[in-house]
Enzyme design. Structure first.
Site, PDB file in Angstrom:
ATOM      1  N   SER A 175     -10.186  -0.538   6.734  1.00 41.67           N
ATOM      2  CA  SER A 175      -9.582  -0.381   5.408  1.00 41.67           C
ATOM      3  C   SER A 175      -8.865  -1.600   4.853  1.00 41.67           C
ATOM      4  O   SER A 175      -8.466  -1.595   3.698  1.00 41.67           O
ATOM      5  CB  SER A 175      -8.601   0.780   5.423  1.00 41.67           C
ATOM      6  OG  SER A 175      -9.310   1.962   5.231  1.00 41.67           O
ATOM      7  N   LYS A 225       0.851  -1.197   0.000  1.00 39.98           N
ATOM      8  CA  LYS A 225       0.000   0.000   0.000  1.00 39.98           C
ATOM      9  C   LYS A 225       0.884   1.244   0.000  1.00 39.98           C
ATOM     10  O   LYS A 225       1.931   1.271   0.667  1.00 39.98           O
ATOM     11  CB  LYS A 225      -0.894  -0.037   1.243  1.00 39.98           C
ATOM     12  CG  LYS A 225      -1.905   1.099   1.339  1.00 39.98           C
ATOM     13  CD  LYS A 225      -2.824   0.905   2.548  1.00 39.98           C
ATOM     14  CE  LYS A 225      -3.888   1.992   2.638  1.00 39.98           C
ATOM     15  NZ  LYS A 225      -4.864   1.756   3.719  1.00 39.98           N
ATOM     16  N   SER A 283      -9.893   1.832   2.541  1.00 38.80           N
ATOM     17  CA  SER A 283      -8.970   2.562   1.717  1.00 38.80           C
ATOM     18  C   SER A 283      -7.917   1.699   1.018  1.00 38.80           C
ATOM     19  O   SER A 283      -7.318   2.144   0.053  1.00 38.80           O
ATOM     20  CB  SER A 283      -8.249   3.613   2.564  1.00 38.80           C
ATOM     21  OG  SER A 283      -7.439   3.001   3.560  1.00 38.80           O
TER      22      SER A 283
HETATM   23  N1  GLN Z   1     -13.360   4.286   5.730  1.00 39.67           N
HETATM   24  C1  GLN Z   1     -12.793   4.648   6.991  1.00 39.67           C
HETATM   25  C2  GLN Z   1     -12.369   6.085   6.969  1.00 39.67           C
HETATM   26  O1  GLN Z   1     -12.514   6.692   5.959  1.00 39.67           O
HETATM   27  C3  GLN Z   1     -11.693   3.732   7.339  1.00 39.67           C
HETATM   28  C4  GLN Z   1     -10.430   4.076   6.715  1.00 39.67           C
HETATM   29  C5  GLN Z   1      -9.297   3.226   7.157  1.00 39.67           C
HETATM   30  O2  GLN Z   1      -9.470   2.206   7.806  1.00 39.67           O
HETATM   31  N2  GLN Z   1      -8.122   3.705   6.824  1.00 39.67           N
HETATM   32  O3  GLN Z   1     -11.905   6.618   7.931  1.00 39.67           O
END
Ligand code: GLN
Length: 482
Positions: free
Chosen positions: A170, A71, A146
């Site tokens: 995410s 990532k 994400s």
């Molecule tokens: N969708 C969640 C957010 O936008 C989780 C994101 C994540 O786990 N990095 O904060």
């Protein structure tokens, strides 16, 4: 011959010399060149470096010769690390994150930079400053986020396994949407040193893989105490595969009533109920439980996460990292213009919200109160784990949504995390694994089953997940368009 190989299968081929590390890499790169343009999971990859790494692979090590997709938020020395943000454009990591050092020590090597929501803020990979990633099961849909690039790459067979990060779901939510296995370890299990910070009390790096067994193997490699991360746990190295192969007799699975409510897509609900039945037929004992503070999780999360983000992202001011605006007259305009040009809309929204909840007049009403409710959410789990060994739910109330469907409605997007964020708030571990398909608008889309374990409960998740995968074939299905 090597498409959709698991780590375990690839290792077998490598060790028996049916294939060399370089051949493995070459086949993978060929697949990346044809498939990546369709789904855009990778932002970039360094062919030369990967070749060098493959040539000197030590096959005697547990992950010898295995390339792992990374990532874009995780630092690999010399490689770009933008967290999919314009503000970090041009930044190259000066050192390896601890997880990368650990991967190398286990014989694996990093391959490529995987797309993500900007600074990991999002649930669809659409907030990436560069381009969205598309779901390999249906390219008109998002892969989740994400870590959407990390999940899509595994699902499309253009990475054997990848690393993602999970702050509120995410890793697990994109794994669910793409039909692969995603694991968020207990907070502190894996060092955050070299992970571009989003919300430091929640962020945790973890693996995305085809199988539960691979997930345990990768966690073996990346986990461990690290003097560079004061929140890393002082625990001896463990072998997370040690309970894999044990059956489910006597395993108590908690079914939280708050997670089986209105609003779940019917196909998702059915698949999850079938998975629970399957586990019962394998010997598990179902127990109904309650997690009474679940309804506050989303609100609490979005207060804490934005507060921490506003603080963490203060460092991007045009002085030290990445981009600096050309439109500057003095120091103040250097900060302002750089941040104005460098951050996308979602990141700005969170910085503004986070700064607001930390402002002295509002601190007690929002941030402090959210921290108190966070404690209650953690206590819910502690109570539940007195009665059960793990908790089962859907990973997401829905299957993959369409590109553009939620991007202009932040609230709708935030609600996509409803089943995943409590585990981050409580600091416990969670995993998503494929449990079938649900039909939506004429398409069969993957459904994710979430297993939540207590702090340090990873072995139980691997044991149960593996037993489920031995009894089912969902993880062996692959998207047909590719
Ligand atoms: N969708 C969640 C957010 O936008 C989780 C994101 C994540 O786990 N990095 O904060």
């Amino acid at each position: 011959m090597t498409s959709y190989l698991s780590i375990t299968e690839a290792r077998r081929l490598l060790v028996t010399k049916k294939i060399s590390p370089l051949e493995l890499l070459t086949e993978l790169e060929q697949r990346i060149s044809t498939i990546n343009p369709k789904i855009k999971a990778y932002l970039s990859w360094d062919h030369q470096q990967a070749r060098l790494d493959a040539e000197k692979a030590d096959l005697t090590k547990p992950l010898g010769g295995i390339p792992i997709g990374i990532k874009d938020a995780i630092l690999v020395q010399g490689a770009p690390a933008y967290s999919s943000s314009r503000i970090l454009e041009g930044y190259h990591a000066p050192y390896d994150a601890t997880v990368i050092k650990n991967l190398r020590a286990a014989g694996a090597y990093p391959l490529g930079r995987l797309n993500m929501d900007e600074f990991a803020m999002g649930s669809s990979t659409e907030t990436s400053a560069f381009h969205p990633t598309y779901n390999p099961w249906d390219v008109s849909r998002i892969p989740g986020g994400s870590s959407g690039g990390s999940a899509a790459a595994v699902a499309a067979g253009i990475a054997m396994a990848t690393l993602g990060s999970d702050t509120g779901g995410s890793i697990r939510q994109p794994a669910a949407f793409c039909g692969c296995v995603g694991m968020k370890p207990t907070y502190g299990r894996v060092s955050r040193y070299g992970l571009i910070a989003f919300a430091s009390s929640l962020d945790q790096i973890g693996p995305l893989t085809h199988t539960v067994e691979d997930s345990a193997l990768l966690l073996n490699a990346i986990s461990g105490v690290d003097s560079h991360d004061s929140t890393s746990l002082l625990l001896p190295k463990e072998d997370f595969t040690s309970e894999i192969g044990q059956d489910l007799k006597g395993v108590r699975i908690g079914i939280p009533k708050e997670y089986f409510v209105e609003g779940i897509e019917p196909g998702v609900r059915t698949r999850v109920e079938e998975a629970i039945k399957q586990m019962i037929s394998l010997g598990a004992e179902p127990i109904e439980i309650s997690l009474p503070h679940t309804e506050y999780a989303v609100s609490v999360y979005y207060i804490i996460v934005t507060a921490e983000a506003s603080s963490n992202l203060a460092r991007y001011d045009g002085v030290r990292y990445g981009k600096r605006s050309a439109q500057t007259k003095d120091l103040l305009s250097l900060y302002e213009q750089t941040r104005e040009e460098g951050f996308g809309a979602e990141v700005k929204r969170r910085i503004i919200l986070g700064t607001y909840v930390l402002t002295s007049g509002y601190y007690d009403a929002y941030y402090l109160r959210a921290q108190k409710v966070r404690r209650l959410i953690r206590q819910d789990f502690e109570e539940a784990f007195k009665k059960v060994d793990l908790i089962v739910s859907a990973t997401s109330p829905e299957t993959a949504f369409r590109c553009g469907e939620k991007i202009n409605d932040p609230l709708k997007m935030y609600l996509a995390d409803i089943f995943t964020i409590a585990a981050n708030l409580a600091g416990i571990c969670g995993m998503s694994l494929p449990c079938g398909f649900a039909s939506k608008e004429g398409k069969d889309l993957p459904v994710g089953l979430q297993l939540i374990g207590p702090s340090f409960g990873e072995k139980m998740l691997f044991r149960v997940g593996h037993a489920y995968q031995q009894a089912t074939e969902w993880h062996t299905q692959h998207p047909s368009m590719l």
